[in-house]
Design a protein around this motif. Structure first.
Motif, PDB file in Angstrom:
ATOM      1  N   VAL A   1      -7.964  -6.357  -4.780  1.00 17.63           N
ATOM      2  CA  VAL A   1      -7.758  -4.953  -4.502  1.00 17.63           C
ATOM      3  C   VAL A   1      -8.926  -3.972  -4.978  1.00 17.63           C
ATOM      4  CG1 VAL A   1      -6.127  -3.037  -4.791  1.00 17.63           C
ATOM      5  CG2 VAL A   1      -5.195  -5.516  -4.700  1.00 17.63           C
ATOM      6  N   GLY A   2      -9.431  -3.551  -3.931  1.00 19.71           N
ATOM      7  CA  GLY A   2     -10.293  -2.446  -4.337  1.00 19.71           C
ATOM      8  C   GLY A   2     -11.907  -2.753  -4.237  1.00 19.71           C
ATOM      9  N   GLN A   3     -11.949  -4.227  -3.927  1.00 24.99           N
ATOM     10  CA  GLN A   3     -13.123  -4.868  -3.904  1.00 24.99           C
ATOM     11  C   GLN A   3     -13.867  -4.947  -2.405  1.00 24.99           C
ATOM     12  OE1 GLN A   3     -13.366  -8.897  -5.353  1.00 24.99           O
ATOM     13  NE2 GLN A   3     -15.599  -8.882  -5.639  1.00 24.99           N
ATOM     14  N   HIS A   4     -15.013  -4.902  -2.232  1.00 20.46           N
ATOM     15  CA  HIS A   4     -15.712  -5.255  -0.952  1.00 20.46           C
ATOM     16  C   HIS A   4     -16.746  -6.324  -1.015  1.00 20.46           C
ATOM     17  CE1 HIS A   4     -19.232  -4.067   1.932  1.00 20.46           C
ATOM     18  NE2 HIS A   4     -18.445  -4.617   2.461  1.00 20.46           N
TER      19      HIS A   4
ATOM     20  N   LEU B   1     -20.634 -11.442   7.333  1.00 20.48           N
ATOM     21  CA  LEU B   1     -19.083 -11.088   7.269  1.00 20.48           C
ATOM     22  C   LEU B   1     -18.918 -10.414   6.035  1.00 20.48           C
ATOM     23  CD1 LEU B   1     -16.282 -12.152   7.998  1.00 20.48           C
ATOM     24  CD2 LEU B   1     -16.613 -14.115   6.205  1.00 20.48           C
ATOM     25  N   ASP B   2     -18.121  -9.177   6.621  1.00 18.98           N
ATOM     26  CA  ASP B   2     -17.638  -8.326   5.406  1.00 18.98           C
ATOM     27  C   ASP B   2     -16.232  -8.420   5.068  1.00 18.98           C
ATOM     28  OD1 ASP B   2     -19.899  -5.969   4.668  1.00 18.98           O
ATOM     29  OD2 ASP B   2     -20.295  -6.624   6.896  1.00 18.98           O
ATOM     30  N   LEU B   3     -15.773  -8.441   3.944  1.00 17.72           N
ATOM     31  CA  LEU B   3     -14.452  -8.793   3.447  1.00 17.72           C
ATOM     32  C   LEU B   3     -14.014  -7.265   3.006  1.00 17.72           C
ATOM     33  CD1 LEU B   3     -15.492 -11.581   3.446  1.00 17.72           C
ATOM     34  CD2 LEU B   3     -13.664 -12.095   1.920  1.00 17.72           C
ATOM     35  N   ASN B   4     -13.067  -6.865   3.481  1.00 16.89           N
ATOM     36  CA  ASN B   4     -12.258  -5.484   2.778  1.00 16.89           C
ATOM     37  C   ASN B   4     -11.612  -6.056   1.745  1.00 16.89           C
ATOM     38  OD1 ASN B   4     -11.791  -2.722   2.578  1.00 16.89           O
ATOM     39  ND2 ASN B   4     -10.726  -2.521   4.350  1.00 16.89           N
ATOM     40  N   THR B   5     -10.770  -4.959   1.131  1.00 16.71           N
ATOM     41  CA  THR B   5      -9.835  -4.845   0.055  1.00 16.71           C
ATOM     42  C   THR B   5      -8.801  -6.092   0.157  1.00 16.71           C
ATOM     43  OG1 THR B   5      -8.337  -3.634  -1.526  1.00 16.71           O
ATOM     44  CG2 THR B   5      -8.441  -3.153   0.768  1.00 16.71           C
ATOM     45  N   ASP B   6      -8.680  -6.658  -0.941  1.00 16.23           N
ATOM     46  CA  ASP B   6      -7.437  -7.819  -0.942  1.00 16.23           C
ATOM     47  C   ASP B   6      -7.472  -8.581   0.208  1.00 16.23           C
ATOM     48  OD1 ASP B   6      -5.156  -9.104  -1.972  1.00 16.23           O
ATOM     49  OD2 ASP B   6      -3.916  -7.559  -1.006  1.00 16.23           O
TER      50      ASP B   6
ATOM     51  N   PRO C   1      -4.286  -0.966  -7.189  1.00 16.07           N
ATOM     52  CA  PRO C   1      -3.035  -1.292  -7.587  1.00 16.07           C
ATOM     53  C   PRO C   1      -1.806  -0.571  -7.896  1.00 16.07           C
ATOM     54  CG  PRO C   1      -4.533  -1.540  -9.436  1.00 16.07           C
ATOM     55  CD  PRO C   1      -5.209  -0.915  -8.403  1.00 16.07           C
ATOM     56  N   GLY C   2      -0.587  -1.320  -7.486  1.00  9.90           N
ATOM     57  CA  GLY C   2       0.471  -0.450  -8.003  1.00  9.90           C
ATOM     58  C   GLY C   2       1.315   0.056  -6.694  1.00  9.90           C
ATOM     59  N   TRP C   3       2.143   1.030  -6.978  1.00  9.60           N
ATOM     60  CA  TRP C   3       3.035   1.580  -5.964  1.00  9.60           C
ATOM     61  C   TRP C   3       2.445   3.128  -5.679  1.00  9.60           C
ATOM     62  CZ3 TRP C   3       8.732   3.314  -6.452  1.00  9.60           C
ATOM     63  CH2 TRP C   3       9.462   3.506  -5.296  1.00  9.60           C
ATOM     64  N   LEU C   4       2.384   3.321  -4.470  1.00 13.85           N
ATOM     65  CA  LEU C   4       1.780   4.711  -3.918  1.00 13.85           C
ATOM     66  C   LEU C   4       2.751   5.111  -2.673  1.00 13.85           C
ATOM     67  CD1 LEU C   4      -0.300   7.121  -4.101  1.00 13.85           C
ATOM     68  CD2 LEU C   4      -1.665   6.165  -2.802  1.00 13.85           C
ATOM     69  N   ARG C   5       3.401   6.381  -2.907  1.00 13.53           N
ATOM     70  CA  ARG C   5       4.227   6.702  -1.902  1.00 13.53           C
ATOM     71  C   ARG C   5       4.464   8.384  -1.841  1.00 13.53           C
ATOM     72  NH1 ARG C   5      10.699   6.475  -3.520  1.00 13.53           N
ATOM     73  NH2 ARG C   5      10.475   7.597  -5.528  1.00 13.53           N
ATOM     74  N   CYS C   6       4.986   8.923  -0.916  1.00 16.15           N
ATOM     75  CA  CYS C   6       5.332  10.102  -0.766  1.00 16.15           C
ATOM     76  C   CYS C   6       6.900  10.296  -0.520  1.00 16.15           C
ATOM     77  CB  CYS C   6       4.473  10.860   0.176  1.00 16.15           C
ATOM     78  SG  CYS C   6       4.762  10.653   1.865  1.00 16.15           S
ATOM     79  N   GLN C   7       7.277  11.694  -0.555  1.00 20.55           N
ATOM     80  CA  GLN C   7       8.668  11.843  -0.412  1.00 20.55           C
ATOM     81  C   GLN C   7       8.801  12.227   1.350  1.00 20.55           C
ATOM     82  OE1 GLN C   7      11.259  11.819  -2.179  1.00 20.55           O
ATOM     83  NE2 GLN C   7      10.254  10.859  -4.026  1.00 20.55           N
ATOM     84  N   SER C   8       9.702  12.307   1.779  1.00 21.27           N
ATOM     85  CA  SER C   8       9.889  12.401   3.429  1.00 21.27           C
ATOM     86  C   SER C   8       9.703  13.771   3.752  1.00 21.27           C
ATOM     87  CB  SER C   8      11.387  11.959   3.785  1.00 21.27           C
ATOM     88  OG  SER C   8      12.365  12.692   3.244  1.00 21.27           O
ATOM     89  N   ASP C   9       9.904  14.764   2.767  1.00 22.60           N
ATOM     90  CA  ASP C   9       9.513  16.283   3.365  1.00 22.60           C
ATOM     91  C   ASP C   9       7.932  16.592   3.464  1.00 22.60           C
ATOM     92  OD1 ASP C   9       9.040  15.718   0.579  1.00 22.60           O
ATOM     93  OD2 ASP C   9      10.582  17.673  -0.265  1.00 22.60           O
ATOM     94  N   VAL C  10       7.233  15.733   2.958  1.00 18.28           N
ATOM     95  CA  VAL C  10       5.629  15.944   3.154  1.00 18.28           C
ATOM     96  C   VAL C  10       5.241  14.582   3.842  1.00 18.28           C
ATOM     97  CG1 VAL C  10       5.516  17.198   0.999  1.00 18.28           C
ATOM     98  CG2 VAL C  10       5.170  14.796   0.864  1.00 18.28           C
TER      99      VAL C  10
END
Length: 313
Positions: free
Chosen positions: A110-113, A124-129, A262-271
């Motif tokens: 995760v986060g590696q190229h 051949l370029d490999l994106n994250t994960d 890594p981890g959990w990234l989210r937003c509330q529905s009102d934004v």
């Protein structure tokens, strides 16, 4: 005129591939063999798919004998099942697999190229994960995308005495490069293909072929369903460490940014529908999040380093 049998569906092809691989195991039980026989006899399409798998194995040597000795790991077995399912729904003359055991496996965290130069000169370029298997033989150059996203700048393959097509296998189909630069992303239940130069022949697992030309993009399922839209060069800027967006909803933006941390990234529905534009440097995703309140009416709340929620300010 003889009646033509209906094509084998992708679902039945996957079932046949699963049963076929299981029957090659050393430890297969009598109960499992009986269950396999029941599946084969449950519908004529099941038996046709089973027989097609046998013909593919016999004519093309699709499955290596060492599989029965349990030497392949779980991920490679999964790749082999996916490719066998593709072979069941594709015409035998089109399938060029001689051996599914990958010659080389590559992956990024995760986060590696990572950028590779393959034996034929392909970049051949490999994106994250991302994870791929690369299998070159006398008949084709095959890249199997297990997860993630890749950018391919196809090589000339001048060292080979005969033309070997360059192909990418995804969960939903087979892509053949026609002298090109293109991007392939494995999404949930779909494959995204973006062609920047040349053209790519698309053969879905169960659907009609189509050719995508430079400047076109499609996200298709196993049946080949998906609308063709203009390609966006900005989608490839991850090779330069950038996430480039233009009026993207915040929920979608955070989904993209979350691929690089890594981890959990989210937003509330009102934004969620707030729009964001810009070029963001992926080397520091925390800095991107810290800058959000300067452009949007939001605040970024960290429960932990790996649990982040964007809320209305």
């Amino acid at each position: 005129m003889p009646n033509q049998q209906p094509p084998i569906t992708a679902q039945v092809a996957r079932q046949a591939a699963n049963w076929h691989m299981l029957m090659l195991e050393d430890a297969v039980s009598p109960a499992q063999r009986a269950a396999c026989n029941r599946w084969r006899s449950a519908a004529p399409e099941h038996e046709r798919a089973w027989q097609k798998a046998l013909r593919v194995q016999a004519q093309l040597g699709l499955l290596p004998p060492q599989l029965a000795m349990g030497t392949l790991n779980r991920e490679r077995r999964q790749v082999m099942k996916q490719l066998l399912a593709l072979a069941i729904v594709a015409p035998l003359g089109y399938v060029g697999y001689r051996q599914l055991a990958p010659q080389n496996a590559y992956a990024t965290d995760v986060g590696q190229h990572k950028q590779l130069t393959l034996a034929d000169g392909t970049l051949l370029d490999l994106n994250t994960d991302t994870a791929v298997d690369v299998n070159f033989d006398a008949h084709q150059r095959l890249i199997s995308l297990r997860r993630g996203e890749i950018l391919i700048d196809s090589g000339r393959d001048s060292s080979s005495p005969q033309h070997r097509p360059l192909r990418v296998a995804s969960e939903q189909g087979l892509l053949e490069a026609l002298g090109t630069r293109f991007l392939v992303r494995q999404r949930e239940g779909a494959t995204q293909l973006t062609v920047f130069q040349g053209a790519v022949l698309v053969t879905p697992s169960h659907g009609p072929r189509q050719t995508l030309d430079a400047g076109q993009q499609v996200t298709f399922d196993a049946a080949g369903q998906g609308a063709v839209t203009p390609a966006r060069e900005q989608d490839s800027q991850w090779i330069r460490g950038q996430l480039v967006v233009d009026e993207m909803p915040l929920r979608e933006f955070l989904g993209e940014l979350g691929r690089y941390r890594p981890g959990w990234l989210r937003c509330q529905s009102d934004v969620a529908q707030l729009l964001i534009s810009g070029a963001f440097q992926l080397e520091n995703t925390d800095a991107i999040l810290a800058a959000l309140p300067a452009t949007l009416p939001v605040q970024v709340d960290y429960r932990t380093r790996y649990w982040v929620t964007v809320n209305k300010r």
